[in-house]
Design an enzyme around this catalytic site. Sequence first.
Site, PDB file in Angstrom:
ATOM      1  N   SER A 116       0.886  -1.157   0.000  1.00 43.64           N
ATOM      2  CA  SER A 116       0.000   0.000   0.000  1.00 43.64           C
ATOM      3  C   SER A 116       0.924   1.206   0.000  1.00 43.64           C
ATOM      4  O   SER A 116       1.535   1.540   1.009  1.00 43.64           O
ATOM      5  CB  SER A 116      -0.901   0.000   1.236  1.00 43.64           C
ATOM      6  OG  SER A 116      -1.781   1.090   1.190  1.00 43.64           O
ATOM      7  N   LEU A 117       1.051   1.840  -1.157  1.00 48.51           N
ATOM      8  CA  LEU A 117       2.106   2.824  -1.350  1.00 48.51           C
ATOM      9  C   LEU A 117       1.943   4.035  -0.444  1.00 48.51           C
ATOM     10  O   LEU A 117       0.834   4.437  -0.107  1.00 48.51           O
ATOM     11  CB  LEU A 117       2.153   3.249  -2.818  1.00 48.51           C
ATOM     12  CG  LEU A 117       2.622   2.141  -3.769  1.00 48.51           C
ATOM     13  CD1 LEU A 117       2.520   2.593  -5.216  1.00 48.51           C
ATOM     14  CD2 LEU A 117       4.039   1.701  -3.444  1.00 48.51           C
ATOM     15  N   ASN A 177      11.896   6.809 -11.652  1.00 48.27           N
ATOM     16  CA  ASN A 177      11.958   6.159 -12.967  1.00 48.27           C
ATOM     17  C   ASN A 177      10.911   6.693 -13.953  1.00 48.27           C
ATOM     18  O   ASN A 177      10.763   6.164 -15.044  1.00 48.27           O
ATOM     19  CB  ASN A 177      11.869   4.637 -12.838  1.00 48.27           C
ATOM     20  CG  ASN A 177      10.541   4.152 -12.282  1.00 48.27           C
ATOM     21  OD1 ASN A 177       9.513   4.824 -12.400  1.00 48.27           O
ATOM     22  ND2 ASN A 177      10.548   2.981 -11.666  1.00 48.27           N
ATOM     23  N   GLU A 359      -2.470  11.618  12.029  1.00 51.32           N
ATOM     24  CA  GLU A 359      -2.844  10.295  12.542  1.00 51.32           C
ATOM     25  C   GLU A 359      -2.186   9.157  11.769  1.00 51.32           C
ATOM     26  O   GLU A 359      -1.883   8.104  12.341  1.00 51.32           O
ATOM     27  CB  GLU A 359      -4.367  10.133  12.525  1.00 51.32           C
ATOM     28  CG  GLU A 359      -5.090  10.967  13.568  1.00 51.32           C
ATOM     29  CD  GLU A 359      -5.354  12.391  13.135  1.00 51.32           C
ATOM     30  OE1 GLU A 359      -5.883  13.179  13.949  1.00 51.32           O
ATOM     31  OE2 GLU A 359      -5.030  12.731  11.973  1.00 51.32           O
TER      32      GLU A 359
END
Length: 618
Positions: A116-117, A177, A359
């Site tokens: 999850s980037l 990239n 958070e």
Amino acid sequence: MNTGELQELAQQLRVDSIRAAAAAGSGHPTSSMSAADLMAVLLAHHFRYDFDRPAHPAADRFVLSKGHASPLLYAMYKAAGALDDDALLTFRKLGSRLEGHPTPRRLPWVETATGSLGQGLPVGAGIALAGKRLDRTGYRVWVLCGDSELAEGSVWEAAEQAAYEHLDNLTAIVDVNRLGQRGPTRHGHDLDAYARRFQAFGWHTVEIDGHDVDAIDRAYGEALSTSGQPTVILARTLKGKGVEAVQDREGLHGKPLPEADEAIAELGGRRDLRVHVQEPPAARMLHSVGTAQLELPRWDKESHREGVATRDAYGQALTALGTAREDVVALDGEVSDSTRAEFFAKEHPDRFFECYIAEQQMVANAVGFAARGWVPYASTFAAFLTRAYDFVRMASVSGAGINLVGSHAGVAIGQDGPSQMGLEDLAMMRAVHDSTVLYPCDANQAAHLVAAMAGCDGIRYLRTSRGKSPVIYGPDEEFPVGGSKVLRSSDQDRMTLVAAGVTVHEALAAADALKGEGIAVRVIDLYSVKPADLPTLRKAAEDTGCLLTVEDHHEEGGIGDAVLTAFLDGRPVPRLARLAVRSMPGSASPEEQLHAAGIDAESIAAAGRLLVEEAVVR
């Protein structure tokens, strides 16, 4: 290694990334190929690690934030001798430890689950913060990020915190990239655009050609010599580097190379280089659990007739736990005067971390601390944990042990209105894999559950309340996780009220009112919402034939659904009715809010009468 050897190692990492994806028939080899030079230099010259002892207190930590480039990570493990070639080729196959995105559940060298980037840098910052203020053994944290994920706001929460905390033990390596999943990234190869953003947050920036191993080596050395601020290395690279058919071309993200054998030949064929990774320096043990006797705060009914807020009990119990255990740390999202984490901060300032209104970063810090062996308690308003839910979900994927505390839950907070009311939190936390969800109704119960959380696994969530609640339990009462308390019971019970938190007191008042009308009612305090006390619920259903759940929460996913799980094993479902918050609240007093939502004593009694009358008619 000299320049030529580093280049050869990078080619090996590319080849092995291609081979792993080809064997799996899926994966992200082109995303791995762009960062191969960056990782070859890091592994061979700068990373200090012991693969036989991954918990070494002075070992550097590496986080692959761009988790889809896992073939590169596994190729690095092979080059370091931690994996053999047969294992590499099990990538993404059933039963393999080499998952599509790496997790510490499968491999001890993985610090945190990614994929999850936008989460690798926040957790990396948390690990670096632990190293700076808690562990103090001199390890460094290296995080490999993709350029696409820099669009995530969580990255910039981490960037601000890392600079504010002067985390000069943190180095972010950005693989610029230019290509994302569906096409070019927002800033393409404009390294200056990224540099300006990081500089604005207070980072030291280095811009390099990400395929020049000597420039990479110098950049890492510059990061190591930078004091007082974190460093980001912005590396211009080409996706699919080294293979003409895929290099810097769109439409190839997340796909094996179409002609893998030809690509491998173009890269010079297979190699079997081995890297001697630098050993970490000797270091003391990080911390001990502590040997002091835990003395929880105590409240008696006579001295606290006005009641005690469970948030107050949380703060006092956590402070006591911190005195007894040296591995307990507390974090808060700039509301510690409301959550009462400030009690811990005043007593144990060296183990309290102010995360401000961020958070996502607060939960990421907790995950990072847990990865280093600390026991974190992170608190904010229950409503605001929704912002960090993906971090909670990924913490579960990691198998991280973190304690989350949501205060100001439900409509019972009163006049502040719906933006401040946690009304989805029980559902949210119950849905997390293997989570523990606790909701105390009085101070002594809250204190015992705070202590119990430290011994649980996985994600633990405690829901606390703003207003004062009557003290109904003695200080020596026990509250095992997975249990409940039957507060009213008789052989003549005609229905059962199931409540937790603030609605326990409303249910007791309703039961007393109904008893005066000749209607005997059982009352269960379901303080452990997950795991729920299924045997007690089933016994109540058998004895009374009807269950009425009452919760200061939306109907979906809360206590009512938790009760329903007791009857999903094929046994008959009893008559089950639910009282919950079904409308959008406004501003009103706590008493008015409970009445408007239909979950106060008067509303519970009215619903109980109706259910008993219906049972008679039937």
